[in-house]
Design a protein around this motif. Structure first.
Motif, PDB file in Angstrom:
ATOM      1  N   ARG A 271      26.075  17.894   1.270  1.00 39.33           N
ATOM      2  CA  ARG A 271      26.283  18.594   2.549  1.00 39.33           C
ATOM      3  C   ARG A 271      27.116  17.744   3.501  1.00 39.33           C
ATOM      4  O   ARG A 271      28.019  18.260   4.168  1.00 39.33           O
ATOM      5  CB  ARG A 271      24.927  18.946   3.178  1.00 39.33           C
ATOM      6  CG  ARG A 271      24.172  20.028   2.434  1.00 39.33           C
ATOM      7  CD  ARG A 271      22.972  20.519   3.215  1.00 39.33           C
ATOM      8  NE  ARG A 271      21.941  19.497   3.349  1.00 39.33           N
ATOM      9  CZ  ARG A 271      20.989  19.261   2.452  1.00 39.33           C
ATOM     10  NH1 ARG A 271      20.951  19.990   1.340  1.00 39.33           N
ATOM     11  NH2 ARG A 271      20.087  18.331   2.654  1.00 39.33           N
ATOM     12  N   ARG A 272      26.831  16.457   3.564  1.00 37.95           N
ATOM     13  CA  ARG A 272      27.603  15.572   4.440  1.00 37.95           C
ATOM     14  C   ARG A 272      29.043  15.435   3.950  1.00 37.95           C
ATOM     15  O   ARG A 272      29.985  15.363   4.746  1.00 37.95           O
ATOM     16  CB  ARG A 272      26.940  14.199   4.503  1.00 37.95           C
ATOM     17  CG  ARG A 272      25.532  14.217   5.114  1.00 37.95           C
ATOM     18  CD  ARG A 272      25.081  12.819   5.496  1.00 37.95           C
ATOM     19  NE  ARG A 272      25.922  12.286   6.564  1.00 37.95           N
ATOM     20  CZ  ARG A 272      25.932  11.018   6.932  1.00 37.95           C
ATOM     21  NH1 ARG A 272      25.176  10.146   6.293  1.00 37.95           N
ATOM     22  NH2 ARG A 272      26.729  10.599   7.903  1.00 37.95           N
ATOM     23  N   MET A 273      29.219  15.390   2.637  1.00 38.06           N
ATOM     24  CA  MET A 273      30.551  15.261   2.061  1.00 38.06           C
ATOM     25  C   MET A 273      31.412  16.486   2.382  1.00 38.06           C
ATOM     26  O   MET A 273      32.598  16.352   2.716  1.00 38.06           O
ATOM     27  CB  MET A 273      30.448  15.081   0.547  1.00 38.06           C
ATOM     28  CG  MET A 273      31.784  14.995  -0.162  1.00 38.06           C
ATOM     29  SD  MET A 273      31.592  14.783  -1.959  1.00 38.06           S
ATOM     30  CE  MET A 273      30.966  16.408  -2.406  1.00 38.06           C
ATOM     31  N   ILE A 274      30.831  17.676   2.296  1.00 37.33           N
ATOM     32  CA  ILE A 274      31.577  18.895   2.621  1.00 37.33           C
ATOM     33  C   ILE A 274      32.016  18.866   4.080  1.00 37.33           C
ATOM     34  O   ILE A 274      33.180  19.147   4.400  1.00 37.33           O
ATOM     35  CB  ILE A 274      30.722  20.141   2.313  1.00 37.33           C
ATOM     36  CG1 ILE A 274      30.518  20.285   0.799  1.00 37.33           C
ATOM     37  CG2 ILE A 274      31.387  21.404   2.873  1.00 37.33           C
ATOM     38  CD1 ILE A 274      29.490  21.329   0.415  1.00 37.33           C
ATOM     39  N   ASP A 275      31.086  18.515   4.971  1.00 41.40           N
ATOM     40  CA  ASP A 275      31.450  18.409   6.392  1.00 41.40           C
ATOM     41  C   ASP A 275      32.583  17.402   6.592  1.00 41.40           C
ATOM     42  O   ASP A 275      33.537  17.653   7.346  1.00 41.40           O
ATOM     43  CB  ASP A 275      30.233  17.962   7.221  1.00 41.40           C
ATOM     44  CG  ASP A 275      29.141  18.999   7.285  1.00 41.40           C
ATOM     45  OD1 ASP A 275      29.408  20.175   6.969  1.00 41.40           O
ATOM     46  OD2 ASP A 275      28.003  18.639   7.645  1.00 41.40           O
ATOM     47  N   HIS A 276      32.473  16.266   5.911  1.00 42.09           N
ATOM     48  CA  HIS A 276      33.465  15.188   6.026  1.00 42.09           C
ATOM     49  C   HIS A 276      34.825  15.665   5.540  1.00 42.09           C
ATOM     50  O   HIS A 276      35.862  15.451   6.199  1.00 42.09           O
ATOM     51  CB  HIS A 276      32.971  14.006   5.202  1.00 42.09           C
ATOM     52  CG  HIS A 276      33.606  12.699   5.519  1.00 42.09           C
ATOM     53  ND1 HIS A 276      34.018  12.329   6.783  1.00 42.09           N
ATOM     54  CD2 HIS A 276      33.905  11.636   4.716  1.00 42.09           C
ATOM     55  CE1 HIS A 276      34.529  11.118   6.757  1.00 42.09           C
ATOM     56  NE2 HIS A 276      34.483  10.671   5.513  1.00 42.09           N
ATOM     57  N   ALA A 277      34.834  16.312   4.373  1.00 41.31           N
ATOM     58  CA  ALA A 277      36.093  16.775   3.782  1.00 41.31           C
ATOM     59  C   ALA A 277      36.764  17.822   4.667  1.00 41.31           C
ATOM     60  O   ALA A 277      37.987  17.792   4.874  1.00 41.31           O
ATOM     61  CB  ALA A 277      35.842  17.341   2.391  1.00 41.31           C
ATOM     62  N   LEU A 278      35.981  18.737   5.214  1.00 41.84           N
ATOM     63  CA  LEU A 278      36.570  19.780   6.053  1.00 41.84           C
ATOM     64  C   LEU A 278      37.047  19.221   7.386  1.00 41.84           C
ATOM     65  O   LEU A 278      38.053  19.696   7.931  1.00 41.84           O
ATOM     66  CB  LEU A 278      35.573  20.920   6.266  1.00 41.84           C
ATOM     67  CG  LEU A 278      35.721  22.085   5.266  1.00 41.84           C
ATOM     68  CD1 LEU A 278      35.412  21.637   3.843  1.00 41.84           C
ATOM     69  CD2 LEU A 278      34.857  23.266   5.664  1.00 41.84           C
ATOM     70  N   THR A 279      36.368  18.210   7.896  1.00 47.05           N
ATOM     71  CA  THR A 279      36.831  17.557   9.125  1.00 47.05           C
ATOM     72  C   THR A 279      38.178  16.880   8.883  1.00 47.05           C
ATOM     73  O   THR A 279      39.101  16.984   9.709  1.00 47.05           O
ATOM     74  CB  THR A 279      35.799  16.529   9.609  1.00 47.05           C
ATOM     75  OG1 THR A 279      34.581  17.210   9.936  1.00 47.05           O
ATOM     76  CG2 THR A 279      36.300  15.792  10.845  1.00 47.05           C
ATOM     77  N   LEU A 280      38.308  16.192   7.752  1.00 41.85           N
ATOM     78  CA  LEU A 280      39.569  15.523   7.434  1.00 41.85           C
ATOM     79  C   LEU A 280      40.680  16.533   7.147  1.00 41.85           C
ATOM     80  O   LEU A 280      41.828  16.349   7.577  1.00 41.85           O
ATOM     81  CB  LEU A 280      39.383  14.604   6.224  1.00 41.85           C
ATOM     82  CG  LEU A 280      38.485  13.383   6.424  1.00 41.85           C
ATOM     83  CD1 LEU A 280      38.275  12.668   5.101  1.00 41.85           C
ATOM     84  CD2 LEU A 280      39.073  12.423   7.457  1.00 41.85           C
ATOM     85  N   LEU A 281      40.350  17.577   6.416  1.00 44.55           N
ATOM     86  CA  LEU A 281      41.359  18.579   6.066  1.00 44.55           C
ATOM     87  C   LEU A 281      41.784  19.393   7.286  1.00 44.55           C
ATOM     88  O   LEU A 281      42.944  19.801   7.396  1.00 44.55           O
ATOM     89  CB  LEU A 281      40.804  19.491   4.972  1.00 44.55           C
ATOM     90  CG  LEU A 281      41.792  20.236   4.092  1.00 44.55           C
ATOM     91  CD1 LEU A 281      42.744  19.278   3.380  1.00 44.55           C
ATOM     92  CD2 LEU A 281      41.048  21.096   3.071  1.00 44.55           C
ATOM     93  N   ALA A 282      40.851  19.616   8.211  1.00 43.99           N
ATOM     94  CA  ALA A 282      41.101  20.289   9.499  1.00 43.99           C
ATOM     95  C   ALA A 282      41.840  21.619   9.333  1.00 43.99           C
ATOM     96  O   ALA A 282      42.936  21.804   9.890  1.00 43.99           O
ATOM     97  CB  ALA A 282      41.888  19.361  10.435  1.00 43.99           C
TER      98      ALA A 282
END
Length: 432
Positions: A271-282
């Motif tokens: 769950r944290r990884m998905i949030d992280h990836a989407l924040t970076l991908l923006a």
């Protein structure tokens, strides 16, 4: 073999300490960097030797007492004797060393590591099972560190507690079966709603044995599956229609999966990884996103909540069908999925020819170099790469920078597998 004293100068990529004796590298199980140990040789090879710690003469300040009584024998963990903060620092060093040595690149920013609970985190796992005639009893566990035998364990500190605390009970169950010699392994799969045990059996089980498995499932709130052959042979024994799933509440997404489907081992970190990836991908509301190695939609469906269109591509047809089913179940109409072998040239496909503003990669250990021959396209402004192997990420980072003109903006590690030497990481690439 001979016992000697040595100073440990480094921690190897597999979690063993590294020293040199007479100019030859020696990998020492149970040793940490900065320690002086008494070691015993366990194997000699042409270019390196192997050893194990017999005595710690000068301990590292990062050394801790392993929680698990089976540590050092069971091969499920390699780093329980190293404090978690030092484990993640070591993994960050491995990642950066690979970038510099293999990819000849360095991130402009080192991301803070993503960490979570280091105990009871494994929702997927495979336990070996074997009836040992000489001992007259059943063994259930991971393989020993030497890989030859099944570790004799009573509990596991890193498995989902519903299973990790019941290894002894599972062992006793198997010992009671007529067909105990036919049980080869047990797959564990834990959803948010249900924990499943999949029993791989080499010959058909008797009626009393199947009833004993059902009773165990009912008593311990496990779903019981049988696997008499390959992956396609897996079928529920009890209950008849067991369905595993996990929820990504931030995106209003529920993902159904089958017991042997690939899912990220660590649910909280996922769950944290998905949030992280989407924040970076923006992603922006009008963006088109390509998600390669998409599995059953772990990133694709959350992305579809933020972008105009998402295309997921995966090599395993069964996972692609599950992804489509998950999209339909969640009412997501702007995600489409394709089955394709991403180790082969797919540049002629309709999805590969299309234009995308964003690209997400989550490849297996072999990496994504075959895909990077023809992707990303010129319209792509940002790439996020989720990696389970730092060497392949480093190689592919070099390709993205040298061939495609991206900048490696940031990278960091995610502690998907605490107490192991496995390095999970994430990197952001951008065009100027």
């Amino acid at each position: 073999m001979t016992s000697i004293e040595a100073d440990i100068t480094d921690l190897g990529h597999d979690g063993r300490g590294v020293t040199h004796v007479a100019g030859k590298a020696v990998f020492v199980a149970g040793a940490l960097a900065g320690e002086r140990v008494g070691l015993r040789y366990t194997g000699k090879h042409r270019h390196y030797d192997e050893a194990t710690v017999e005595e710690v003469l000068r301990a590292s300040p990062d050394r801790v007492v392993p929680r698990c009584a089976h540590f050092g024998v069971c091969g499920g963990c390699a780093l329980q004797h190293l404090m978690p903060e030092a484990q993640i620092a070591a993994k960050q060093r491995v990642l950066l060393e690979n970038f510099e040595r293999i990819g000849k690149v360095r991130p402009e920013e080192i991301l803070p590591p993503l960490t979570g609970s280091p105990w009871g985190y494994r929702r997927r796992g495979r336990l070996s099972a074997k009836f040992v005639e000489k001992k007259g009893r059943m063994l259930v566990g991971f393989r020993e560190t030497n890989g030859r035998y099944v570790a004799d364990i009573e509990r596991c500190e890193i498995l989902h507690p519903a299973v990790g605390e019941r290894i002894g009970a599972i062992t006793a169950l198997l010992e009671s079966l007529e067909g105990k010699r036919e049980i080869a392994q047990i797959e564990i799969a834990a959803g948010d709603n249900l924990v499943a045990l999949v029993f791989r059996h080499l010959k058909p089980l008797s009626g009393p044995d199947t009833q004993a498995l059902i009773a165990f499932g009912q008593a311990n709130d496990f779903a019981i599956f049988l696997q008499p052959g390959g992956i396609d042979s897996v079928a529920p024994l009890w209950p008849a229609h067991a369905q595993l799933s996990f929820v990504l509440p931030e995106y209003d997404v529920t993902l159904d999966f089958r017991p042997l489907d690939f899912i990220q081992v660590n649910g909280g970190m996922n769950r944290r990884m998905i949030d992280h990836a989407l924040t970076l991908l923006a992603p922006r509301p009008g963006d088109r996103v390509l998600d390669l190695f998409c599995g059953l939609g772990n990133f694709t469906l959350p992305l579809a909540r933020r972008a105009a269109q998402v295309v997921g591509v995966e090599g395993e047809a069964g996972l692609v069908q599950r992804a489509r089913d998950n999209a339909a179940k969640n009412g997501i109409a702007n995600a489409t999925f394709h089955s394709a072998d991403l180790s082969a040239d797919q540049r002629a496909t309709v999805w590969a020819k299309a234009a995308y503003e964003l690209l997400l990669l989550d490849p297996p250990r072999s990496g994504a170099d075959a895909v990077l021959d023809y992707l990303p396209r010129k319209t792509t402004r940002r790439v996020v790469y989720v990696s389970c192997h730092p060497a392949s990420l480093a190689r592919d980072a070099g390709i993205l920078v040298e061939k495609h003109g991206f900048k490696l903006r940031s990278a960091g590690v995610m502690d998907m597998f605490p107490h192991t030497a496995h390095v999970e990481s994430i990197a952001l690439f951008e065009k100027d």
